[in-house]
Design an enzyme around this catalytic site. Structure first.
Site, PDB file in Angstrom:
ATOM      1  N   LYS A   1       0.874  -1.174   0.000  1.00  0.00           N
ATOM      2  CA  LYS A   1       0.000   0.000   0.000  1.00  0.00           C
ATOM      3  C   LYS A   1       0.907   1.219   0.000  1.00  0.00           C
ATOM      4  CE  LYS A   1      -2.395   1.840   3.613  1.00  0.00           C
ATOM      5  NZ  LYS A   1      -3.525   2.167   4.503  1.00  0.00           N
TER       6      LYS A   1
ATOM      7  N   ARG B   1     -10.363  -1.633   7.166  1.00  0.00           N
ATOM      8  CA  ARG B   1      -9.440  -2.601   7.789  1.00  0.00           C
ATOM      9  C   ARG B   1      -9.044  -2.165   9.190  1.00  0.00           C
ATOM     10  NH1 ARG B   1      -4.711   0.303   9.200  1.00  0.00           N
ATOM     11  NH2 ARG B   1      -3.020  -0.052   7.724  1.00  0.00           N
TER      12      ARG B   1
ATOM     13  N   HIS C   1     -12.585  11.271  11.083  1.00  0.00           N
ATOM     14  CA  HIS C   1     -13.039  10.465   9.942  1.00  0.00           C
ATOM     15  C   HIS C   1     -13.190   8.975  10.305  1.00  0.00           C
ATOM     16  CE1 HIS C   1     -13.435   9.184   5.815  1.00  0.00           C
ATOM     17  NE2 HIS C   1     -12.408   8.361   5.966  1.00  0.00           N
TER      18      HIS C   1
ATOM     19  N   ASN D   1     -14.545  13.955  22.788  1.00  0.00           N
ATOM     20  CA  ASN D   1     -13.543  14.353  21.796  1.00  0.00           C
ATOM     21  C   ASN D   1     -12.852  15.624  22.236  1.00  0.00           C
ATOM     22  OD1 ASN D   1     -12.204  13.810  19.309  1.00  0.00           O
ATOM     23  ND2 ASN D   1     -13.258  15.575  18.424  1.00  0.00           N
TER      24      ASN D   1
ATOM     25  N   GLY E   1      -3.735  -1.278  18.408  1.00  0.00           N
ATOM     26  CA  GLY E   1      -3.875  -1.471  16.952  1.00  0.00           C
ATOM     27  C   GLY E   1      -2.989  -0.484  16.212  1.00  0.00           C
TER      28      GLY E   1
HETATM   29  P1  NAD Z   1      -9.085  12.970  11.739  1.00  0.00           P
HETATM   30  O1  NAD Z   1      -8.070  14.016  11.393  1.00  0.00           O
HETATM   31  O2  NAD Z   1     -10.317  12.869  10.944  1.00  0.00           O
HETATM   32  O3  NAD Z   1      -9.513  13.152  13.277  1.00  0.00           O
HETATM   33  C1  NAD Z   1      -8.538  13.398  14.264  1.00  0.00           C
HETATM   34  C2  NAD Z   1      -9.087  13.068  15.634  1.00  0.00           C
HETATM   35  O4  NAD Z   1      -8.065  13.322  16.607  1.00  0.00           O
HETATM   36  C3  NAD Z   1     -10.268  13.937  16.028  1.00  0.00           C
HETATM   37  O5  NAD Z   1     -11.072  13.211  16.937  1.00  0.00           O
HETATM   38  C4  NAD Z   1      -9.585  15.098  16.728  1.00  0.00           C
HETATM   39  O6  NAD Z   1     -10.447  15.803  17.603  1.00  0.00           O
HETATM   40  C5  NAD Z   1      -8.519  14.344  17.491  1.00  0.00           C
HETATM   41  N1  NAD Z   1      -7.387  15.206  17.861  1.00  0.00           N
HETATM   42  C6  NAD Z   1      -6.697  16.047  17.059  1.00  0.00           C
HETATM   43  N2  NAD Z   1      -5.737  16.650  17.762  1.00  0.00           N
HETATM   44  C7  NAD Z   1      -5.830  16.201  19.033  1.00  0.00           C
HETATM   45  C8  NAD Z   1      -5.125  16.454  20.221  1.00  0.00           C
HETATM   46  N3  NAD Z   1      -4.117  17.340  20.269  1.00  0.00           N
HETATM   47  N4  NAD Z   1      -5.478  15.787  21.343  1.00  0.00           N
HETATM   48  C9  NAD Z   1      -6.488  14.890  21.311  1.00  0.00           C
HETATM   49  N5  NAD Z   1      -7.199  14.603  20.208  1.00  0.00           N
HETATM   50  C10 NAD Z   1      -6.879  15.253  19.089  1.00  0.00           C
HETATM   51  O7  NAD Z   1      -8.274  11.615  11.773  1.00  0.00           O
HETATM   52  P2  NAD Z   1      -8.804  10.115  11.548  1.00  0.00           P
HETATM   53  O8  NAD Z   1      -8.685   9.774  10.118  1.00  0.00           O
HETATM   54  O9  NAD Z   1     -10.078   9.915  12.257  1.00  0.00           O
HETATM   55  O10 NAD Z   1      -7.642   9.304  12.294  1.00  0.00           O
HETATM   56  C11 NAD Z   1      -7.514   9.358  13.705  1.00  0.00           C
HETATM   57  C12 NAD Z   1      -6.194   8.741  14.121  1.00  0.00           C
HETATM   58  O11 NAD Z   1      -6.165   7.363  13.753  1.00  0.00           O
HETATM   59  C13 NAD Z   1      -4.964   9.374  13.451  1.00  0.00           C
HETATM   60  O12 NAD Z   1      -3.979   9.547  14.441  1.00  0.00           O
HETATM   61  C14 NAD Z   1      -4.530   8.334  12.443  1.00  0.00           C
HETATM   62  O13 NAD Z   1      -3.136   8.389  12.185  1.00  0.00           O
HETATM   63  C15 NAD Z   1      -4.921   7.067  13.170  1.00  0.00           C
HETATM   64  N6  NAD Z   1      -5.090   5.895  12.284  1.00  0.00           N
HETATM   65  C16 NAD Z   1      -4.645   4.699  12.760  1.00  0.00           C
HETATM   66  C17 NAD Z   1      -4.785   3.576  11.992  1.00  0.00           C
HETATM   67  C18 NAD Z   1      -4.325   2.239  12.515  1.00  0.00           C
HETATM   68  O14 NAD Z   1      -4.304   1.269  11.756  1.00  0.00           O
HETATM   69  N7  NAD Z   1      -4.012   2.129  13.774  1.00  0.00           N
HETATM   70  C19 NAD Z   1      -5.377   3.648  10.720  1.00  0.00           C
HETATM   71  C20 NAD Z   1      -5.875   4.875  10.275  1.00  0.00           C
HETATM   72  C21 NAD Z   1      -5.720   6.012  11.092  1.00  0.00           C
END
Ligand code: NAD
Length: 321
Positions: A67, A110, A137, A159, A292
């Site tokens: 990917k 996933r 998201h 949040n 995760g």
């Molecule tokens: P997004 O940008 O749509 O949302 C971000 C979220 O984090 C929101 O709830 C926001 O309020 C919060 N946030 C932002 N800054 C913050 C802070 N300083 N303190 C606390 N909360 C804060 O992002 P998303 O697409 O929903 O992704 C969320 C997280 O999940 C990201 O960190 C992303 O890297 C991670 N992610 C992990 C995996 C995995 O496989 N583990 C996969 C995809 C995304």
């Protein structure tokens, strides 16, 4: 070569398909039949973007590929998703590229599948209250997949940016579940399962806020320096992960391991539980925590399933390559 465009994924791959594909590859990883290769992620010094590759080979499923993509912060202004990714699958027997698959929606499916798998295998059977920390998201996908695992009666949410909480309320309504925004003390006191999915770099939930018997799926921390829960909470919990090497380096476990309060040997790959080689939860009082981190093989597993479904339904575009 088959092409499965991003726009087709939503009509092809369900949360259940993603669950089965990811559960299968987690099991294969724990049997040593599937390997993730080292992840590359670079600041390219252009458009503020982070770009990289996740790749691997699943010998059990005969799925090989990568990917590629990353994060382009200016995309929203162009009407595009900031996170962009594409999966390329190769024939493990010949090395020929055989499929190109849109990876954006698949990433959300996933990731939600991984926490749902942890809930199915580790949460108490009588869990009634689902807690959501994060409203970005991914959170809607996470809530939908989590809600399917137990007979939840309601959802509580928190949040960092309260103006985003409407997403949790709407998603709960879509699932027919009552929803309430709460503070973190109530979150810990009331939720039986808590999914964290934020981009936080500071602990949000404290060890003292979590009640015995809770299952935590910590999904946001996928980079060095990120953190969603106190290291003491990780140290106190029985800890599971997708891949131990990632948990200790870029996952939620990195902080407890660095502090010396959690040993790498105490972290169990969830695949061992899936395969019946490790018990999982052993009491109703135990706090279980799934770290995760997100592995490339998850992406390849769901992309391979998308290709299968697209082929079956005549939706794959075939090109000479
Ligand atoms: P997004 O940008 O749509 O949302 C971000 C979220 O984090 C929101 O709830 C926001 O309020 C919060 N946030 C932002 N800054 C913050 C802070 N300083 N303190 C606390 N909360 C804060 O992002 P998303 O697409 O929903 O992704 C969320 C997280 O999940 C990201 O960190 C992303 O890297 C991670 N992610 C992990 C995996 C995995 O496989 N583990 C996969 C995809 C995304």
């Amino acid at each position: 070569m088959l092409i499965v465009p991003e726009a087709e994924i939503g009509g092809l791959v369900t949360a259940e398909d993603a669950f089965a594909a990811v559960e299968g590859v987690f099991g294969a990883m724990a049997r040593g039949e599937a390997y993730n290769f080292p992840v590359i992620r670079e600041d390219i010094g252009h458009a503020g973007a982070l770009y990289g590759f996740k790749s691997g080979f699943d010998r059990a499923g005969m799925v090989m590929g990568l990917k590629s993509g990353g994060y382009w912060p200016g995309n929203a202004e162009k009407g595009l998703t900031n996170h962009q990714s594409t999966v390329v699958l190769f024939d493990p027997d010949t090395g020929r590229a055989h499929a190109l698959v849109g990876g954006n929606l698949l990433t959300a499916l996933r990731t939600a599948a991984a926490s749902a798998i942890s809930i199915r295998h580790l949460a108490r059977k009588d869990a009634k209250v689902l807690g959501m920390v994060g409203a970005g998201h991914q959170s809607a996908f996470q809530m939908r997949a989590a809600a399917a695992q137990r007979n939840f009666e309601r959802v509580v949410g928190w949040n960092f940016h309260p103006e985003m909480l409407g997403r949790l309320e709407e998603t709960a309504a879509e699932l027919g579940l009552p929803y309430e925004s709460v503070d973190l003390d109530r979150m810990g006191a009331e939720a039986d399962v808590i999914v964290t999915i934020t981009s936080s770099f500071e602990p949000i939930l404290k060890a003292t806020q979590i009640k015995p018997g809770t299952h935590m799926a910590c999904m946001g921390t996928d980079t060095k320096g990120k953190q969603e829960v106190e290291a003491d909470l990780v140290a106190r919990a029985t800890v599971f992960t997708d891949e131990v090497a990632q948990a200790v380096s870029i996952g939620e476990c990195q902080h407890a391991v660095a502090a010396g309060s959690l040993k790498e040997a105490a972290i169990t790959a969830i695949g061992k539980v899936i395969n019946g080689d490790y018990p999982g939860r052993t009491s109703d009082e135990e706090i279980t925590l799934f770290d995760g981190t997100g592995v490339g093989l998850q992406d390849l597993a769901v992309a391979a399933r998308a290709v299968e479904l697209a082929r079956e339904r005549g939706l794959a575009i075939e090109v000479d390559f």
